[in-house]
Structure formats: structure tokens, C-alpha cells
Design an enzyme around this catalytic site. Structure first.
Site, PDB file in Angstrom:
ATOM      1  N   HIS A 112       0.843  -1.201   0.000  1.00 42.59           N
ATOM      2  CA  HIS A 112       0.000   0.000   0.000  1.00 42.59           C
ATOM      3  C   HIS A 112       0.878   1.252   0.000  1.00 42.59           C
ATOM      4  CE1 HIS A 112      -3.190  -2.757   1.369  1.00 42.59           C
ATOM      5  NE2 HIS A 112      -4.021  -1.871   0.867  1.00 42.59           N
ATOM      6  N   LYS A 136      -0.375   4.795   4.671  1.00 47.50           N
ATOM      7  CA  LYS A 136      -1.218   3.817   5.392  1.00 47.50           C
ATOM      8  C   LYS A 136      -0.651   3.579   6.791  1.00 47.50           C
ATOM      9  CE  LYS A 136      -3.636  -0.572   4.952  1.00 47.50           C
ATOM     10  NZ  LYS A 136      -4.901  -0.008   5.469  1.00 47.50           N
TER      11      LYS A 136
HETATM   12  N1  LIG Z   1     -12.542  -1.373   3.427  1.00 48.79           N
HETATM   13  C1  LIG Z   1     -12.069  -0.786   2.311  1.00 48.79           C
HETATM   14  O1  LIG Z   1     -12.450  -1.125   1.176  1.00 48.79           O
HETATM   15  C2  LIG Z   1     -11.076   0.315   2.450  1.00 48.79           C
HETATM   16  C3  LIG Z   1     -10.684   0.702   3.691  1.00 48.79           C
HETATM   17  N2  LIG Z   1      -9.853   1.762   3.870  1.00 48.79           N
HETATM   18  C4  LIG Z   1      -9.609   2.158   5.258  1.00 48.79           C
HETATM   19  O2  LIG Z   1     -10.309   3.372   5.515  1.00 48.79           O
HETATM   20  C5  LIG Z   1      -9.642   4.104   6.524  1.00 48.79           C
HETATM   21  C6  LIG Z   1      -9.389   5.523   6.043  1.00 48.79           C
HETATM   22  O3  LIG Z   1      -8.474   5.499   4.966  1.00 48.79           O
HETATM   23  P1  LIG Z   1      -8.029   6.841   4.241  1.00 48.79           P
HETATM   24  O4  LIG Z   1      -9.209   7.570   3.707  1.00 48.79           O
HETATM   25  O5  LIG Z   1      -6.920   6.482   3.325  1.00 48.79           O
HETATM   26  O6  LIG Z   1      -7.420   7.660   5.494  1.00 48.79           O
HETATM   27  P2  LIG Z   1      -7.397   9.232   5.749  1.00 48.79           P
HETATM   28  O7  LIG Z   1      -6.499   9.437   6.917  1.00 48.79           O
HETATM   29  O8  LIG Z   1      -7.117   9.951   4.472  1.00 48.79           O
HETATM   30  O9  LIG Z   1      -8.910   9.572   6.152  1.00 48.79           O
HETATM   31  C7  LIG Z   1      -9.484   9.348   7.398  1.00 48.79           C
HETATM   32  C8  LIG Z   1     -10.294  10.575   7.731  1.00 48.79           C
HETATM   33  O10 LIG Z   1     -11.062  10.340   8.900  1.00 48.79           O
HETATM   34  C9  LIG Z   1     -10.929  11.482   9.729  1.00 48.79           C
HETATM   35  N3  LIG Z   1     -11.252  11.190  11.119  1.00 48.79           N
HETATM   36  C10 LIG Z   1     -10.509  10.533  12.030  1.00 48.79           C
HETATM   37  N4  LIG Z   1     -11.144  10.528  13.226  1.00 48.79           N
HETATM   38  C11 LIG Z   1     -12.311  11.183  13.050  1.00 48.79           C
HETATM   39  C12 LIG Z   1     -13.399  11.532  13.905  1.00 48.79           C
HETATM   40  N5  LIG Z   1     -13.408  11.197  15.199  1.00 48.79           N
HETATM   41  N6  LIG Z   1     -14.440  12.219  13.394  1.00 48.79           N
HETATM   42  C13 LIG Z   1     -14.448  12.567  12.086  1.00 48.79           C
HETATM   43  N7  LIG Z   1     -13.446  12.297  11.231  1.00 48.79           N
HETATM   44  C14 LIG Z   1     -12.389  11.609  11.708  1.00 48.79           C
HETATM   45  C15 LIG Z   1      -9.484  11.902   9.531  1.00 48.79           C
HETATM   46  O11 LIG Z   1      -9.237  13.184  10.026  1.00 48.79           O
HETATM   47  P3  LIG Z   1      -7.703  13.569  10.462  1.00 48.79           P
HETATM   48  O12 LIG Z   1      -6.901  13.513   9.216  1.00 48.79           O
HETATM   49  O13 LIG Z   1      -7.847  14.916  11.057  1.00 48.79           O
HETATM   50  O14 LIG Z   1      -7.270  12.535  11.455  1.00 48.79           O
HETATM   51  C16 LIG Z   1      -9.383  11.782   8.018  1.00 48.79           C
HETATM   52  O15 LIG Z   1      -9.891  12.921   7.361  1.00 48.79           O
HETATM   53  C17 LIG Z   1      -8.368   3.306   6.853  1.00 48.79           C
HETATM   54  O16 LIG Z   1      -8.613   2.501   7.968  1.00 48.79           O
HETATM   55  C18 LIG Z   1      -8.175   2.456   5.596  1.00 48.79           C
HETATM   56  O17 LIG Z   1      -7.426   1.303   5.820  1.00 48.79           O
HETATM   57  C19 LIG Z   1      -9.363   2.481   2.821  1.00 48.79           C
HETATM   58  C20 LIG Z   1      -9.699   2.127   1.544  1.00 48.79           C
HETATM   59  C21 LIG Z   1     -10.573   1.007   1.254  1.00 48.79           C
HETATM   60  O1  LIG Z   2      -5.611   2.118   3.589  1.00 49.13           O
HETATM   61  C1  LIG Z   2      -5.882   1.865   2.389  1.00 49.13           C
HETATM   62  O2  LIG Z   2      -5.592   2.618   1.472  1.00 49.13           O
HETATM   63  C2  LIG Z   2      -6.602   0.612   2.099  1.00 49.13           C
HETATM   64  N1  LIG Z   2      -7.044  -0.077   3.093  1.00 49.13           N
HETATM   65  C3  LIG Z   2      -7.767  -1.284   3.033  1.00 49.13           C
HETATM   66  C4  LIG Z   2      -7.015  -2.395   3.724  1.00 49.13           C
HETATM   67  O3  LIG Z   2      -6.451  -2.152   4.814  1.00 49.13           O
HETATM   68  O4  LIG Z   2      -6.973  -3.506   3.198  1.00 49.13           O
HETATM   69  C5  LIG Z   2      -8.282  -1.623   1.662  1.00 49.13           C
HETATM   70  C6  LIG Z   2      -7.445  -1.157   0.517  1.00 49.13           C
HETATM   71  O5  LIG Z   2      -6.492  -2.116   0.218  1.00 49.13           O
HETATM   72  C7  LIG Z   2      -6.873   0.224   0.699  1.00 49.13           C
END
Ligand SMILES: NC(=O)C1=CN([C@@H]2O[C@H](COP(=O)(O)OP(=O)(O)OC[C@H]3O[C@@H](n4cnc5c(N)ncnc54)[C@H](OP(=O)(O)O)[C@@H]3O)[C@@H](O)[C@H]2O)C=CC1
Ligand SMILES: O=C(O)C1=N[C@H](C(=O)O)C[C@H](O)C1
Length: 268
Positions: free
Chosen positions: A154, A158
Site C-alpha cells: 500500500h 497507510k
Molecule cells: N474497506 C475498504 O475497502 C477500504 C478501507 N480503507 C480504510 O479506511 C480508513 C481511512 O483510509 P483513508 O481515507 O486512506 O485515510 P485518511 O487518513 O485519508 O482519512 C481518514 C479521515 O477520517 C478522519 N477522522 C478521524 N477521526 C475522526 C473523527 N473522530 N471524526 C471525524 N473524522 C475523523 C481523519 O481526520 P484527520 O486527518 O484529522 O485525522 C481523516 O480525514 C483506513 O482505515 C483504511 O485502511 C481504505 C480504503 C478502502
Molecule cells: O488504507 C488503504 O488505502 C486501504 N485499506 C484497506 C485495507 O487495509 O486492506 C483496503 C485497501 O487495500 C486500501
């Protein structure tokens, strides 16, 4: 369906806003960020690059959840467990993509699922969930003569490892083998580790650059190797999966569901 995006300014948050705006039958009714976020007060559509949607990013989820049918949540474990309690109070759909959840977090989600419809998955794509079904089958057929290693890569930002997807694939392999992943997983190797234990399920993690998400499950036998792989090329894929999950959950009873339920893959 009236949907809220939490973590609206995140990499996935912006994708989710766009996906909701582009999906017929869905309306964005709220966008939440954490207190102090520079995104507060901005129009969610402008934040996501879709053009104005008339929804302002706020840090107060309660009134927003009260007027919603579902919430899309790709944030962080502490935030997700707190949002699950609110979704349960509001009796709405809670789609959870957040990874890095610990056992205690899962217990809180199970409790919330008594009132909310929770759909949780480490990966919201069709490809990965089909891959998990194939891995389960391969692990059952190949047995312990084949060593299972799960490799993932990734982007550099991450924060959790192994990825949620790698763990989902590990669970599928363990189910196929009828063993407990907790008892058989090896998450790191360093120094004089000794030979590999038969039946272990190994994990290897790579981080760098802007890689969206790549996973391979390797079945290494004597003189032959089978590799099942998935490469995500665009985060929009996960966002579309999350919206699909929310729409699926609209008329379901409270409970804990996965993407395999949404996609009908649990029967494979
Ligand atoms: N299941 C799936 O298909 C996928 C899962 N993911 C997962 O999704 C999650 C997020 O990934 P990603 O978007 O890259 O991460 P980012 O850090 O870009 O986004 C997370 C966001 O959530 C915000 N946040 C954190 N705590 C709070 C809160 N208490 N209230 C409101 N907002 C909050 C963060 O704010 P701040 O930056 O201020 O902390 C940030 O803007 C990860 O766990 C990732 O692994 C990602 C892609 C696909
Ligand atoms: O953090 C990410 O970006 C992603 N998180 C998910 C994971 O932990 O598997 C899904 C995807 O691969 C992207």
C-alpha cells in the site's frame, strides 16, 4: 437513501462524497470531520471536487445522523466505534471500511449491531471478496503441504498493518483449512527464525509511494506455486462498493453483515 459521510476530508471520504453524488437514489445529507479540521465549514461537494452540493462539513454527528438512513465510515478505529454507538441510537445503516480494528473494537461493533445494520469489510471491492472465496476453496483443496503466505503493498500514508484485506484473506485461508487464524498467523520474521512451521499462515507488508492496494495469496508447495492476486487501481472502487452496501442494507434487519452478504458470495 439519505447518506452521511464521516471522515469527509480523508482520501476515502472525498471518494465517498463523489460516489454518493453520482449514485441514483442516494442523497448526501451530511459530511462529518473531526473537531479542528480545516475542512469544517466547507461545502462537501467542493471538498470532493464534484461542484457544490449544499452540504456543509460539520463536527457534530448527532443531528446529522438523526436525519439520515445510513452512514459511510472510512475513518479510524476509535472514531468508528463511537460512530457505531450513534448509528445504533439512530437505528440506521452503518457501512464500515475502517481497518486496524482490534478485538475490543469488534466487540463494540457487535453490540451496536443489535440496533444498527452494520456492514463491515476490510475491502469493499467485488474482486477482493471473490478472491477471498477462491482462497477459501484453494486452502481447503491444497491442505498443509502448501505453505500460505499473504503479501500486500500500500501507499506510504497507510497507518495499519497487515492491511484489513490481508487479514480478510488470511481468515478465508484459515476457514478453508479449518484452523484459527489467531493461532496460526505469523505477522513478522526477523533474525534467526528457524524453519517455517507447517500450517502457519504468513504475512508480509510493503509500504511505499501511492500504491492503492495490492494483495497476493501464495500457496507454495513442493516444486509448484499457485498465486492468487488482486490489484486495486482506483479508490473509487471501494467507494462504489460502500454505497452499494448501504443500499443493500436499507431494508435489512439490525445485524452484523459483510460484503460477502451484500455480494451474495457467502454461498460459494
Ligand atoms: N474497506 C475498504 O475497502 C477500504 C478501507 N480503507 C480504510 O479506511 C480508513 C481511512 O483510509 P483513508 O481515507 O486512506 O485515510 P485518511 O487518513 O485519508 O482519512 C481518514 C479521515 O477520517 C478522519 N477522522 C478521524 N477521526 C475522526 C473523527 N473522530 N471524526 C471525524 N473524522 C475523523 C481523519 O481526520 P484527520 O486527518 O484529522 O485525522 C481523516 O480525514 C483506513 O482505515 C483504511 O485502511 C481504505 C480504503 C478502502
Ligand atoms: O488504507 C488503504 O488505502 C486501504 N485499506 C484497506 C485495507 O487495509 O486492506 C483496503 C485497501 O487495500 C486500501
Amino acid at each position: 437513501m439519505r447518506l452521511v459521510v464521516v471522515g469527509a476530508a480523508g482520501r476515502m471520504g472525498r471518494m465517498l462524497i463523489k460516489a454518493v453524488a453520482e449514485t441514483e437514489g442516494c442523497t448526501l445529507v451530511g459530511a462529518i470531520e473531526r473537531k479542528g479540521s480545516p475542512a469544517l465549514g466547507q461545502d462537501a461537494g467542493l471538498l470532493a471536487g464534484t461542484g457544490p452540493l449544499g452540504v456543509t462539513v460539520t463536527d457534530d454527528p448527532l443531528p446529522v445522523f438523526a436525519r439520515a438512513d445510513g452512514v459511510l465510515d472510512f475513518t479510524a478505529p476509535a472514531a468508528t466505534t463511537a460512530f457505531a454507538a450513534l448509528a445504533a441510537q439512530a437505528r440506521i445503516v452503518h457501512v464500515i471500511g475502517t481497518t486496524g480494528l482490534a478485538e475490543a473494537d469488534f466487540a463494540k461493533l457487535e453490540a451496536a449491531a443489535r440496533h444498527a445494520r452494520i456492514i463491515q469489510s476490510g475491502n469493499m471491492s467485488l474482486g477482493v471478496n471473490l478472491l477471498a472465496a477462491l482462497v477459501r476453496k484453494a486452502a481447503a483443496i491444497l491442505g498443509e503441504d502448501f505453505d500460505i503466505e499473504i503479501l500486500e503493498m500500500h501507499h506510504r500514508m497507510k497507518v495499519d498493518a497487515p492491511s484489513g484485506t490481508a487479514l480478510l484473506l488470511g481468515e478465508a485461508a484459515a476457514e478453508g483449512r479449518k484452523v484459527s487464524l489467531k493461532e496460526r498467523s505469523v505477522r513478522s520474521r526477523d533474525g534467526h527464525t528457524g524453519a517455517r512451521n507447517p500450517g502457519d499462515i504468513g504475512f508480509a507488508t510493503l509500504r511505499g509511494g501511492t500504491v492503492v492496494g495490492e494483495h497476493s495469496v501464495i500457496f507454495a508447495g513442493a516444486g509448484e506455486r499457485l498465486e492468487l492476486s488482486h490489484r486495486a487501481e482506483d479508490r473509487a472502487l471501494f467507494a462504489r462498493g460502500a454505497v452499494k452496501a448501504a443500499l443493500w442494507g436499507f431494508d435489512k434487519k439490525p445485524g452484523y453483515y459483510t460484503m460477502a452478504d451484500v455480494l451474495g458470495l457467502d454461498r460459494l
